[in-house]
Motif scaffolding. Structure first.
Motif, PDB file in Angstrom:
ATOM      1  N   VAL A  35       0.873  -1.193   0.331  1.00  0.00           N
ATOM      2  CA  VAL A  35      -0.022   0.027   0.034  1.00  0.00           C
ATOM      3  C   VAL A  35       1.128   1.149  -0.098  1.00  0.00           C
ATOM      4  CG1 VAL A  35      -1.621   1.380   1.322  1.00  0.00           C
ATOM      5  CG2 VAL A  35      -2.038  -1.059   0.904  1.00  0.00           C
ATOM      6  N   ALA A  36       0.785   2.081  -0.946  1.00  0.00           N
ATOM      7  CA  ALA A  36       1.239   3.372  -1.100  1.00  0.00           C
ATOM      8  C   ALA A  36       0.227   4.336  -0.625  1.00  0.00           C
ATOM      9  CB  ALA A  36       1.797   3.826  -2.406  1.00  0.00           C
ATOM     10  N   ASN A  70       4.847   3.947  -8.935  1.00  0.00           N
ATOM     11  CA  ASN A  70       6.250   3.609  -9.354  1.00  0.00           C
ATOM     12  C   ASN A  70       7.130   3.425  -7.955  1.00  0.00           C
ATOM     13  OD1 ASN A  70       5.105   4.754 -11.650  1.00  0.00           O
ATOM     14  ND2 ASN A  70       6.435   6.419 -11.926  1.00  0.00           N
ATOM     15  N   LEU A  71       6.915   4.129  -7.097  1.00  0.00           N
ATOM     16  CA  LEU A  71       7.988   3.707  -5.926  1.00  0.00           C
ATOM     17  C   LEU A  71       7.461   2.449  -5.367  1.00  0.00           C
ATOM     18  CD1 LEU A  71       7.415   7.247  -4.227  1.00  0.00           C
ATOM     19  CD2 LEU A  71       9.058   6.462  -5.612  1.00  0.00           C
ATOM     20  N   ALA A  72       5.927   2.173  -5.237  1.00  0.00           N
ATOM     21  CA  ALA A  72       5.945   0.746  -4.927  1.00  0.00           C
ATOM     22  C   ALA A  72       6.461  -0.266  -5.584  1.00  0.00           C
ATOM     23  CB  ALA A  72       4.376   0.562  -4.787  1.00  0.00           C
ATOM     24  N   VAL A  73       6.295  -0.366  -6.978  1.00  0.00           N
ATOM     25  CA  VAL A  73       6.997  -1.452  -7.782  1.00  0.00           C
ATOM     26  C   VAL A  73       8.176  -1.402  -7.881  1.00  0.00           C
ATOM     27  CG1 VAL A  73       7.037  -1.901 -10.537  1.00  0.00           C
ATOM     28  CG2 VAL A  73       4.852  -0.996  -9.514  1.00  0.00           C
ATOM     29  N   GLY A 165       9.530   3.421 -17.737  1.00  0.00           N
ATOM     30  CA  GLY A 165       9.409   4.505 -16.506  1.00  0.00           C
ATOM     31  C   GLY A 165       8.263   4.671 -15.696  1.00  0.00           C
ATOM     32  N   GLY A 166       7.528   3.801 -15.728  1.00  0.00           N
ATOM     33  CA  GLY A 166       6.238   3.802 -14.983  1.00  0.00           C
ATOM     34  C   GLY A 166       5.254   4.685 -15.597  1.00  0.00           C
ATOM     35  N   PHE A 167       4.480   5.393 -14.554  1.00  0.00           N
ATOM     36  CA  PHE A 167       3.594   6.481 -14.920  1.00  0.00           C
ATOM     37  C   PHE A 167       4.170   7.930 -14.730  1.00  0.00           C
ATOM     38  CE2 PHE A 167       0.995   3.007 -13.404  1.00  0.00           C
ATOM     39  CZ  PHE A 167       0.112   3.045 -14.341  1.00  0.00           C
ATOM     40  N   SER A 168       3.838   8.509 -15.496  1.00  0.00           N
ATOM     41  CA  SER A 168       4.557  10.218 -15.688  1.00  0.00           C
ATOM     42  C   SER A 168       4.009  10.998 -14.606  1.00  0.00           C
ATOM     43  CB  SER A 168       4.201  10.849 -17.006  1.00  0.00           C
ATOM     44  OG  SER A 168       4.477  12.315 -17.007  1.00  0.00           O
ATOM     45  N   SER A 169       5.210  11.617 -14.016  1.00  0.00           N
ATOM     46  CA  SER A 169       4.893  12.620 -12.945  1.00  0.00           C
ATOM     47  C   SER A 169       4.286  13.852 -13.366  1.00  0.00           C
ATOM     48  CB  SER A 169       6.226  13.087 -12.258  1.00  0.00           C
ATOM     49  OG  SER A 169       7.180  13.541 -13.286  1.00  0.00           O
TER      50      SER A 169
END
Length: 296
Positions: A35-36, A70-73, A165-169
């Motif tokens: 969980v993030a 992204n941080l969780a992955v 790169g996951g999801f864009s900030s």
């Protein structure tokens, strides 16, 4: 071997989060859950730590929107990850089925499931668009080919996620999946929909429809500029704006689009012709889709 993890992002929906985690931690699939918490102020993070000790918790000091995924992955050690929102619940066996499909098809980056909306469990309005997707795909694809996903209904190959790169900030939240999916497709990955991967959605009452519309319009228009030929930018952009009321929320979205254009143009990379061909085929269904009208 554990093949799939669950990443759930949340912000200030403590009671709904509790209900979702009670369901997700009871599944026979027995997937590890991360969980993030996006800087909730309602005690959500403390709830997770107190009531769900087997769930890994990331306490974020700022609301990062989709970037929290992204941080969780980055912490995931399984080959696949299923995304979950605090108002979506994967049904028994769905995580295992998604992992089986990804196992069987190495060129498949993601599997998006069938969404049933509580309490009546009718299909989400986006479902016909996914089930009847006109995007051409290879014969081995186990379901209709997609060029877009809904994160809370989707399992993703972790290597593919990290490669783009996951999801864009820049997008933060609200239609952030579209850019992510186009970047997967541009790298040659395939995405599909699966009828037998079932997720229930219990839409939260804690939503600001005008704010969601502002973000959705902004992110859709930015994605068009980032990845589509200019003819498609203007054609599809006009469709988006025709579906939205001319009010303060829409004007705010347009003002943000303009302010962000210098940075967006610097990052512009048009998708390959094969991907653009599929996007052109989607324009008709998207234009006629009640699920894509910015009316909140």
């Amino acid at each position: 071997m554990t093949r799939i993890s669950v990443v759930l992002i949340t912000h200030n929906r403590r009671e709904q989060l509790r209900r979702t985690l009670r369901h997700m931690t009871s599944l026979p699939d027995d997937a590890p859950i991360l969980v993030a918490d996006n800087a909730s102020t309602d005690g959500s993070a403390d709830l997770v730590a107190r009531e769900f000790p087997r769930v890994r918790l990331l306490r974020l000091v700022k609301n990062l929107g989709a970037v929290a995924r992204n941080l969780a992955v980055a912490e995931v050690t399984t080959p696949y990850v299923a995304f979950c929102d605090d108002d979506t619940c994967w049904q028994p066996g769905a995580l295992t089925r998604a992992a089986d499909l990804l196992d069987a098809h190495p060129g498949l980056a993601s599997v998006t499931g069938r969404c049933l909306v509580e309490p009546g469990l009718g299909e989400d309005p986006i479902t016909p668009e996914l089930r009847e997707s006109p995007v051409p795909g290879p014969d081995w694809l186990p379901g209709p080919a997609l060029l877009g996903i809904m994160a809370g209904l989707t399992a993703v190959r972790v290597d593919a996620f990290r490669a783009v790169g996951g999801f864009s900030s820049r997008m933060w939240l609200g239609g952030e999946e579209e850019l992510f999916a186009l970047d997967l497709a541009a790298r040659g990955w395939w995405m599909c929909w699966a009828e037998d991967v079932v997720i229930h959605h219990s839409p939260s009452a804690r939503r600001d429809p005008r704010e969601r519309r502002r973000l959705g319009i902004r992110n859709t228009l930015w994605t068009l500029v980032l990845r589509r030929p200019w003819s498609a930018v203007f054609r599809r952009g006009a469709d988006v704006l025709r579906s939205a009321p001319f009010d303060a929320a829409t004007l705010a979205a347009l003002a943000e689009v303009v302010r962000g254009l210098p940075g967006v143009l610097a990052e512009r990379r048009v998708v390959p012709p094969r991907v653009e061909e599929g996007l052109r085929l989607l324009e008709g269904p998207q234009r006629d889709s009640a699920a894509r009208r910015y009316v909140g």
